[in-house]
Design a protein around this motif. Structure first.
Motif, PDB file in Angstrom:
ATOM      1  N   ASP A   1     -33.108 -41.517  56.229  1.00 56.96           N
ATOM      2  CA  ASP A   1     -33.967 -41.877  55.090  1.00 56.96           C
ATOM      3  C   ASP A   1     -33.814 -43.361  54.774  1.00 56.96           C
ATOM      4  OD1 ASP A   1     -34.915 -39.071  54.064  1.00 56.96           O
ATOM      5  OD2 ASP A   1     -32.750 -38.866  54.341  1.00 56.96           O
ATOM      6  N   TYR A   2     -34.138 -44.190  55.772  1.00 57.11           N
ATOM      7  CA  TYR A   2     -33.912 -45.628  55.620  1.00 57.11           C
ATOM      8  C   TYR A   2     -34.669 -46.210  54.430  1.00 57.11           C
ATOM      9  CZ  TYR A   2     -33.788 -50.619  56.576  1.00 57.11           C
ATOM     10  OH  TYR A   2     -33.618 -51.971  56.455  1.00 57.11           O
ATOM     11  N   ASP A   3     -35.949 -45.866  54.275  1.00 52.87           N
ATOM     12  CA  ASP A   3     -36.739 -46.438  53.186  1.00 52.87           C
ATOM     13  C   ASP A   3     -36.146 -46.107  51.815  1.00 52.87           C
ATOM     14  OD1 ASP A   3     -38.559 -47.673  54.846  1.00 52.87           O
ATOM     15  OD2 ASP A   3     -40.026 -46.044  54.765  1.00 52.87           O
ATOM     16  N   GLU A   4     -35.685 -44.864  51.651  1.00 53.30           N
ATOM     17  CA  GLU A   4     -35.098 -44.485  50.368  1.00 53.30           C
ATOM     18  C   GLU A   4     -33.807 -45.263  50.093  1.00 53.30           C
ATOM     19  OE1 GLU A   4     -36.486 -42.314  47.987  1.00 53.30           O
ATOM     20  OE2 GLU A   4     -38.117 -42.856  49.334  1.00 53.30           O
ATOM     21  N   MET A   5     -33.002 -45.457  51.122  1.00 54.88           N
ATOM     22  CA  MET A   5     -31.772 -46.224  50.954  1.00 54.88           C
ATOM     23  C   MET A   5     -32.084 -47.688  50.662  1.00 54.88           C
ATOM     24  SD  MET A   5     -29.182 -44.246  51.038  1.00 54.88           S
ATOM     25  CE  MET A   5     -27.810 -45.387  51.306  1.00 54.88           C
ATOM     26  N   ALA A   6     -33.141 -48.220  51.295  1.00 48.99           N
ATOM     27  CA  ALA A   6     -33.532 -49.603  51.035  1.00 48.99           C
ATOM     28  C   ALA A   6     -34.015 -49.774  49.596  1.00 48.99           C
ATOM     29  CB  ALA A   6     -34.627 -50.024  52.020  1.00 48.99           C
ATOM     30  N   LYS A   7     -34.794 -48.808  49.106  1.00 49.58           N
ATOM     31  CA  LYS A   7     -35.251 -48.863  47.713  1.00 49.58           C
ATOM     32  C   LYS A   7     -34.062 -48.774  46.753  1.00 49.58           C
ATOM     33  CE  LYS A   7     -39.656 -46.619  48.800  1.00 49.58           C
ATOM     34  NZ  LYS A   7     -40.448 -45.369  48.639  1.00 49.58           N
ATOM     35  N   LYS A   8     -33.115 -47.904  47.088  1.00 49.72           N
ATOM     36  CA  LYS A   8     -31.927 -47.789  46.247  1.00 49.72           C
ATOM     37  C   LYS A   8     -31.157 -49.103  46.234  1.00 49.72           C
ATOM     38  CE  LYS A   8     -27.664 -45.172  45.598  1.00 49.72           C
ATOM     39  NZ  LYS A   8     -26.821 -44.051  46.044  1.00 49.72           N
ATOM     40  N   THR A   9     -31.087 -49.774  47.371  1.00 48.87           N
ATOM     41  CA  THR A   9     -30.362 -51.041  47.457  1.00 48.87           C
ATOM     42  C   THR A   9     -30.971 -52.095  46.548  1.00 48.87           C
ATOM     43  OG1 THR A   9     -29.691 -50.577  49.733  1.00 48.87           O
ATOM     44  CG2 THR A   9     -29.641 -52.872  49.035  1.00 48.87           C
TER      45      THR A   9
ATOM     46  N   ILE B   1     -32.978 -51.593  43.911  1.00 44.53           N
ATOM     47  CA  ILE B   1     -32.903 -51.228  42.492  1.00 44.53           C
ATOM     48  C   ILE B   1     -31.476 -51.367  41.975  1.00 44.53           C
ATOM     49  CG2 ILE B   1     -32.490 -48.727  42.598  1.00 44.53           C
ATOM     50  CD1 ILE B   1     -34.657 -48.423  40.465  1.00 44.53           C
ATOM     51  N   ARG B   2     -30.486 -51.174  42.848  1.00 44.14           N
ATOM     52  CA  ARG B   2     -29.092 -51.411  42.452  1.00 44.14           C
ATOM     53  C   ARG B   2     -28.884 -52.882  42.127  1.00 44.14           C
ATOM     54  NH1 ARG B   2     -25.700 -48.752  47.199  1.00 44.14           N
ATOM     55  NH2 ARG B   2     -24.135 -50.175  46.413  1.00 44.14           N
ATOM     56  N   ARG B   3     -29.478 -53.776  42.919  1.00 45.28           N
ATOM     57  CA  ARG B   3     -29.355 -55.197  42.616  1.00 45.28           C
ATOM     58  C   ARG B   3     -30.030 -55.522  41.278  1.00 45.28           C
ATOM     59  NH1 ARG B   3     -30.395 -59.859  47.026  1.00 45.28           N
ATOM     60  NH2 ARG B   3     -28.413 -58.956  47.735  1.00 45.28           N
ATOM     61  N   MET B   4     -31.194 -54.936  41.041  1.00 45.52           N
ATOM     62  CA  MET B   4     -31.876 -55.133  39.765  1.00 45.52           C
ATOM     63  C   MET B   4     -31.024 -54.649  38.600  1.00 45.52           C
ATOM     64  SD  MET B   4     -34.538 -55.620  37.700  1.00 45.52           S
ATOM     65  CE  MET B   4     -36.117 -55.671  38.538  1.00 45.52           C
ATOM     66  N   SER B   5     -30.339 -53.523  38.774  1.00 49.11           N
ATOM     67  CA  SER B   5     -29.585 -52.917  37.672  1.00 49.11           C
ATOM     68  C   SER B   5     -28.448 -53.805  37.175  1.00 49.11           C
ATOM     69  CB  SER B   5     -29.026 -51.552  38.095  1.00 49.11           C
ATOM     70  OG  SER B   5     -27.938 -51.692  38.987  1.00 49.11           O
ATOM     71  N   LYS B   6     -28.049 -54.807  37.957  1.00 50.53           N
ATOM     72  CA  LYS B   6     -26.993 -55.718  37.517  1.00 50.53           C
ATOM     73  C   LYS B   6     -27.433 -56.541  36.317  1.00 50.53           C
ATOM     74  CE  LYS B   6     -24.849 -56.003  42.083  1.00 50.53           C
ATOM     75  NZ  LYS B   6     -24.455 -56.858  43.225  1.00 50.53           N
ATOM     76  N   ARG B   7     -28.745 -56.590  36.057  1.00 49.18           N
ATOM     77  CA  ARG B   7     -29.255 -57.312  34.896  1.00 49.18           C
ATOM     78  C   ARG B   7     -29.457 -56.397  33.695  1.00 49.18           C
ATOM     79  NH1 ARG B   7     -32.346 -59.826  39.060  1.00 49.18           N
ATOM     80  NH2 ARG B   7     -34.372 -58.997  38.448  1.00 49.18           N
TER      81      ARG B   7
END
Length: 223
Positions: free
Chosen positions: A166-174, A176-182
């Motif tokens: 599920d590469y696309d899902e993991m990429a989206k999670k990656t 959004i995780r970077r976004m969540s730092k804000r």
């Protein structure tokens, strides 16, 4: 009493009884959890309870590492966290070679345009992005495929599991995780979201306070 501790941090939409039932189901599905220490299991369930995410394998996962239980929030769980705590919209998507895409900042205001043509082949993915909106303010984060692959290469699970299936899902999670730092998150919740998914960390008991600072006048997005 375990249920009393859980009740202290659970949001209104969950009950200690339901969280206990979901946890028991997780134990049946993942027998390795029964070898984890009671302290790590309790703390993992407290973190899930405080986040308001059931460890049902859909929004959050309980994962045994030796005799320690740790928590992994799914991509859908991170989105649910944001929507339940003040975000008006949160989504992530991929951009392919033949898509129309522009992420820009005009006069200090972030704007993003994405128009894929689903009537034809879109080509290979070139980047992934996430968009959040709160109080009418839009924020976005974009990561190139090379940046996503650099994160994948640092993961011990990068060559198997969901990174393969599920590469696309993991990429989206990656992204959004970077976004969540804000976002204004408790340290315990931020640790779960942002650590490498397959590296266990010390699980700390959370405090009974909101995940997002929802006080009037406080925004999770930069101006």
């Amino acid at each position: 009493n375990f249920k009393l501790e859980i009740a202290k941090v659970l949001p209104k939409h969950l009950t200690p009884e339901r969280m206990t039932r979901v946890a028991l189901t997780a134990f049946l599905k993942t027998p390795g959890l029964l070898s984890c220490t009671p302290e790590s299991l309790t703390n993992a369930l407290l973190i899930c309870s405080q986040a308001g995410l059931e460890p049902d394998g859909r929004l959050a996962h309980l994962i045994p590492y030796g005799n320690a239980c740790t928590v992994i929030f799914d991509f859908k769980g991170i989105v649910a966290l944001a929507l339940r705590n003040g975000m008006e919209a949160v989504y992530a998507d991929k951009v392919c070679e033949d898509d129309v895409f522009e992420a820009s900042v005009e006069n200090g205001v972030k704007k993003i345009t994405h128009r894929p043509d689903f009537r034809k082949a879109r080509g290979e993915p070139v980047c992934y992005y996430t968009v959040c909106q709160r109080n009418g303010v839009v924020d976005w984060e974009v990561m190139t495929k090379e940046e996503v692959d650099a994160i994948r290469s640092r993961s011990k699970a990068g060559k198997n599991g969901p990174w393969v299936t599920d590469y696309d899902e993991m990429a989206k999670k990656t992204v959004i995780r970077r976004m969540s730092k804000r976002w204004d998150l408790l340290p315990e919740i931020a640790d779960v979201i942002n650590r490498d998914d397959d590296v266990p960390v010390e699980i700390r008991a959370p405090l009974a306070k909101p995940i997002f600072d929802a006080t009037p006048g406080t925004a999770a997005l930069p101006p």
